[in-house]
Design a protein around this motif. Structure first.
Motif, PDB file in Angstrom:
ATOM      1  N   UNK A 118     -14.075   5.195  24.987  1.00 48.98           N
ATOM      2  CA  UNK A 118     -13.423   4.096  25.689  1.00 48.98           C
ATOM      3  C   UNK A 118     -12.619   3.135  24.839  1.00 48.98           C
ATOM      4  N   UNK A 119     -11.785   3.655  23.950  1.00 48.76           N
ATOM      5  CA  UNK A 119     -10.894   2.744  23.219  1.00 48.76           C
ATOM      6  C   UNK A 119      -9.528   3.380  22.983  1.00 48.76           C
ATOM      7  N   UNK A 120      -8.579   2.520  22.620  1.00 50.34           N
ATOM      8  CA  UNK A 120      -7.205   2.948  22.362  1.00 50.34           C
ATOM      9  C   UNK A 120      -6.912   2.722  20.887  1.00 50.34           C
ATOM     10  N   UNK A 121      -6.336   3.717  20.249  1.00 57.07           N
ATOM     11  CA  UNK A 121      -6.083   3.593  18.821  1.00 57.07           C
ATOM     12  C   UNK A 121      -4.649   4.004  18.516  1.00 57.07           C
ATOM     13  N   UNK A 122      -4.083   3.382  17.491  1.00 56.36           N
ATOM     14  CA  UNK A 122      -2.697   3.700  17.147  1.00 56.36           C
ATOM     15  C   UNK A 122      -2.546   3.561  15.643  1.00 56.36           C
ATOM     16  N   UNK A 123      -1.851   4.489  15.028  1.00 53.48           N
ATOM     17  CA  UNK A 123      -1.566   4.322  13.600  1.00 53.48           C
ATOM     18  C   UNK A 123      -0.137   4.776  13.349  1.00 53.48           C
ATOM     19  N   UNK A 124       0.484   4.164  12.369  1.00 54.37           N
ATOM     20  CA  UNK A 124       1.872   4.540  12.052  1.00 54.37           C
ATOM     21  C   UNK A 124       2.252   3.988  10.685  1.00 54.37           C
ATOM     22  N   UNK A 125       3.354   4.541  10.178  1.00 55.78           N
ATOM     23  CA  UNK A 125       3.984   3.981   8.994  1.00 55.78           C
ATOM     24  C   UNK A 125       5.303   3.396   9.467  1.00 55.78           C
ATOM     25  N   UNK A 126       5.655   2.227   8.951  1.00 57.24           N
ATOM     26  CA  UNK A 126       6.947   1.666   9.349  1.00 57.24           C
ATOM     27  C   UNK A 126       7.697   1.262   8.100  1.00 57.24           C
ATOM     28  N   UNK A 127       8.978   1.608   8.093  1.00 58.25           N
ATOM     29  CA  UNK A 127       9.812   1.161   6.975  1.00 58.25           C
ATOM     30  C   UNK A 127      10.717   0.061   7.498  1.00 58.25           C
ATOM     31  N   UNK A 128      10.632  -1.090   6.850  1.00 64.29           N
ATOM     32  CA  UNK A 128      11.424  -2.236   7.301  1.00 64.29           C
ATOM     33  C   UNK A 128      12.819  -2.155   6.682  1.00 64.29           C
ATOM     34  N   UNK A 129      13.663  -3.129   7.074  1.00 69.65           N
ATOM     35  CA  UNK A 129      15.081  -3.059   6.681  1.00 69.65           C
ATOM     36  C   UNK A 129      15.298  -2.880   5.159  1.00 69.65           C
ATOM     37  N   UNK A 130      14.486  -3.601   4.379  1.00 73.51           N
ATOM     38  CA  UNK A 130      14.731  -3.541   2.932  1.00 73.51           C
ATOM     39  C   UNK A 130      13.879  -2.487   2.226  1.00 73.51           C
ATOM     40  N   UNK A 131      13.456  -1.478   2.982  1.00 70.58           N
ATOM     41  CA  UNK A 131      12.748  -0.353   2.355  1.00 70.58           C
ATOM     42  C   UNK A 131      11.259  -0.570   2.154  1.00 70.58           C
ATOM     43  N   UNK A 132      10.780  -1.727   2.571  1.00 70.36           N
ATOM     44  CA  UNK A 132       9.348  -1.977   2.418  1.00 70.36           C
ATOM     45  C   UNK A 132       8.584  -1.150   3.450  1.00 70.36           C
ATOM     46  N   UNK A 133       7.540  -0.510   2.981  1.00 69.61           N
ATOM     47  CA  UNK A 133       6.778   0.363   3.888  1.00 69.61           C
ATOM     48  C   UNK A 133       5.372  -0.183   4.097  1.00 69.61           C
TER      49      UNK A 133
END
Ligand code: BGC
Length: 767
Positions: A118-133
């Motif tokens: 009974x839970x919701x989970x999410x994972x991801x990698x995001x790269x922001x505008x200046x290349x920061x991950x």
């Protein structure tokens, strides 16, 4: 149709982020607990298309009716479940840049709805505008143990930089319903409170004075160590946020825990809302996220113990059925008789979250078989409590007596405003009577009849008595100007189903009166007096039963959907070029009405409900006649056809129909899942397995099983509660085994063979 979710037995999994699927996923990955629900919106900012949705059961708004041409008798408003304070919000800013998955480059995105726990989970990698991950892992649930609590764990790890993190944890009560008739906002501000760690927002509805208070608290951890961050509060109208700043160090994870308590004056004293939500929040904070998550898992384990269906050999089917059961369990928990089941549950705004005949016709069997008796009983009490309003509704439409339950309702008053349905789709009244029969037949709880049932039955019967008209030249009673369950024909005369369910209601009401007279004469007399029920009136009911007109064609051996059905050009759907389908998106309404094509089970709905009254040949002739003309454009349609096809031995048809309902939302079969899931039809899918493939019926107080298994499956098993015993029915290609998981003996009939199943024993019968 869109298949982008990964098959898994216990989880719904989306891998890879595609903004085009986001709103569909927001519906599918919704979470709830019967008390409130939440679409799978992201906690952080998202600037792409999204339907933000937080819903609180029973909190609604009477939105002024909007129609083209007013008809006397229309309701003044349409009741809508309210989109309420967004309690999940976390505004994340990294080195001055907003985290927004619509703008960032997203990779390794996985979203999972864990249905087992009974839970919701999410994972991801995001790269922001200046290349920061960064890498994010977010988990949230709405507790089925502490009903007013929602909790979030949000972990951020910078992957290639050191920097700063700014997080504003907020409550936003300035929320709009997407489906508002006049684009108005329904919430007014009451009060906002801010302290170092906490914030509360109280809002109230513009009408009806529903008050809603959310209180939140946010904690930060680094490497298991709590951070003592100074929060800076920000208050706006209907909004409160607390902003925190923390350094980010490459590869080190900062974890945010957000707890929110959401309470309303439906359940608590209005003056105390802030205090009560603070108290609930204290309890949640004290338990902490991990303990609450464990309690959530145990509580869901218990739910699955009673309601799981296991399908071996077909992961897609397994996932589909569990998804349906999961959604049903998180939509209605049955503790509160003021609540009901909206066609979309808590997953969207369409249909206003209101109650339809779907509850009695489709949902009731699921709760009867998988939950304690008081839970389906509360669905009946809900209608009992609306009886006075149903009587008022009948008066408003010009009836001198009786009760007409609304087509769509939140509080007992009619909300629907299309004359062909509001005034004419009156068969819904029969479904409410049938719900009482179904409950009593399943549970054996006859006390319900003398306590509540008879009053509802008698008032519905009175409505039918007045709605039919006697035609002296023909010596029959008819029912003119109705819409049957097939909404692709309006204003027809003598819809067979409506005539039959009306007459059946009279029969059942008289039967119940006789039963009360025989078993509890004092109570019987009390009701006769209270209802002012005269001998003459009961005689009239008998006369209607005796002389009700049922259109039928003797030569074809079928009941006619309505008087003029055979005057239509009769064509099978298979003759239509597929470019015409679905008809409701491609044809004018006029063309649909004149055609023979059927939206959903109509005559066949009657054969399903009153199954015991008809022999197999009659069922077969009617099925063979109507099913080929049926487009199944209501999600409620395939299940009834699947169940009847099972009974008739049409195995392939049964499986084909089952597939149309089982993964309706997961595969976005009708291309409309972004509006919300088809929650009430999910109960129909459950019926297709248990009543269809399992062949389960109740007959003469016995549980009857007549199972068959689709060739595609190795085995399937389901659990049912029956008269205090919990039974597990397992069917494979050779045999069926019923295991009694309790101490009570039960009488059952398997494949026509009558037997007694003792407590904690099992019986196996070969097919
Ligand atoms: C169906 C009705 C149903 C409603 C809500 C309509 O499309 O025709 O039978 O009550 O949807 O689910």
């Amino acid at each position: 149709m869109k298949q982008y979710l990964k098959e898994h037995e216990w989880s719904i999994i989306e891998e890879g982020f595609n903004p085009e699927n986001h709103e569909i996923s927001e519906s599918i990955f919704s979470i709830g607990n019967g008390h409130m629900g939440q679409r799978a919106n992201f906690e952080e900012t998202y600037s792409g298309s999204s339907l933000q949705g937080s819903y609180m059961a029973g909190v609604y708004y009477p939105d002024k009716t909007r129609v083209g041409w007013w008809k006397n008798g229309y309701p003044e408003y349409f009741a809508k479940v309210l989109n309420s304070t967004n309690w999940i919000g976390l505004h994340i800013v990294i080195d001055g840049e907003d985290l927004d998955l619509y703008q960032a480059v997203v990779s390794d995105f996985v979203r999972e709805l864990n249905m087992r726990e009974g839970y919701l989970q999410r994972s991801f990698k995001a790269e922001l505008r200046d290349g920061k991950q960064i890498r994010v892992e977010a988990t949230r649930f709405i507790s089925i143990v502490d009903k007013e609590i929602g909790a979030i764990k949000y972990a951020i790890t910078p992957l290639n930089f050191d920097g700063t993190l700014e997080v504003t944890s907020y409550l936003d009560g300035d929320i709009k319903n997407e489906d508002a008739n006049y684009d108005e906002k329904f919430w007014d501000p009451v009060h906002t409170t801010l302290s170092r760690d906490r914030a509360s927002v109280i809002v109230k509805t513009k009408k009806l004075n529903f008050q809603y208070c959310s209180t939140m608290e946010t904690h930060f951890y680094k490497n298991e160590k709590k951070l003592d961050l100074e929060g800076v509060g920000k208050e706006e109208v209907k909004y409160a946020g607390v902003t925190y700043n923390a350094p980010l160090v490459k590869s080190e994870t900062t974890t945010i825990y957000k707890y929110a308590a959401n309470v309303t004056n439906r359940d608590h004293d209005e003056q105390q809302l802030e205090k009560i939500s603070a108290k609930e929040l204290d309890k949640a904070v004290e338990k902490g996220f991990e303990q609450m998550k464990q309690e959530q898992a145990s509580a869901w384990k218990e739910k699955w113990l009673y309601s799981d269906i296991v399908i071996e050999g077909d992961v897609a089917a397994q996932q589909g059925i569990r998804f349906n059961i999961y959604q049903l369990n998180q939509t209605y928990s049955g503790e509160d008789a003021r609540l009901n089941i909206g066609p979309k549950g808590f997953t969207g705004e369409k249909y206003g979250g209101s109650t339809y005949w779907d509850t009695e016709a489709y949902c009731l069997p699921f709760y009867l078989a998988t939950a304690e008796e008081r839970i389906p009983r509360n669905l009946l009490i809900y209608r009992y409590n609306h009886l006075e309003k149903a009587k008022e509704n009948a008066r408003k439409l010009g009836f001198e007596k009786g009760a007409l339950y609304p087509m769509v309702t939140m509080n007992g008053e009619e909300s629907h405003n299309e004359w062909e349905i509001t005034f004419e789709e009156i068969h819904r009244n029969g479904a409410i009577a049938y719900g009482i029969y179904n409950y009593v037949n399943y549970t054996g709880d006859k006390s319900y009849l003398g306590e509540y049932g008879i009053e509802v039955l008698a008032e519905i019967s009175r409505f039918w008595e007045e709605r039919v008209n006697f035609v002296p030249q023909k010596g029959v009673y008819m029912m003119l100007g109705v819409t049957g369950p097939n909404e692709y024909e309006n204003n027809v005369h003598n819809n067979w189903y409506t005539n039959r369910i009306a007459s059946w209601t009279l029969e059942y009401t008289l039967y119940v009166l006789d039963y009360l007279k025989d078993t509890d004469s004092e109570n019987y007399q009390k009701w006769i007096d209270k209802l002012d029920l005269k001998e003459e009136e009961m005689k009239k009911w008998l006369d209607i039963i005796d002389k009700m007109y049922y259109p039928e064609d003797k030569e074809l051996g079928v009941f006619l959907q309505q008087d003029n059905f055979l005057d239509k050009e009769l064509l099978p759907v298979s003759d239509l070029d597929s470019k015409h389908l679905p008809l409701n998106q491609n044809w004018s309404w006029d063309r649909i009405l004149r055609s023979c094509f059927i939206k959903q089970a109509d005559v066949l709905q009657g054969l399903y409900f009153l199954n015991h009254e008809f022999d197999i040949e009659t069922k077969k002739r009617n099925f063979d006649f109507y099913e080929p003309m049926t487009v199944h454009e209501s999600s409620l349609s395939p299940c009834v056809h699947s169940i009847l096809a099972c009974e008739l031995g049409y195995k392939e048809k049964a499986y084909e129909m089952y597939l149309r309902t089982a993964r309706l939302d997961l595969d976005n079969y009708n291309n409309d899942t972004e509006d919300g899931c088809h929650t009430t039809s999910m109960a129909g899918t459950w019926m297709s397995v248990v009543q269809g493939f399992g062949g389960m019926k109740i007959s003469n107080d016995q549980l009857v099983l007549n199972p068959f298994i689709p060739g595609q499956w190795a085995s399937f098993s389901f659990k049912v509660l029956f008269r205090g015993a919990r039974l597990m029915v397992r069917v494979d290609q050779e045999e069926v085994t019923v295991t009694n998981e309790t101490d009570l003996s039960v009488d059952i009939v398997i494949h026509g063979e009558q037997m007694q199943l003792k407590g904690n024993e099992n019986i196996t019968v070969t097919h």
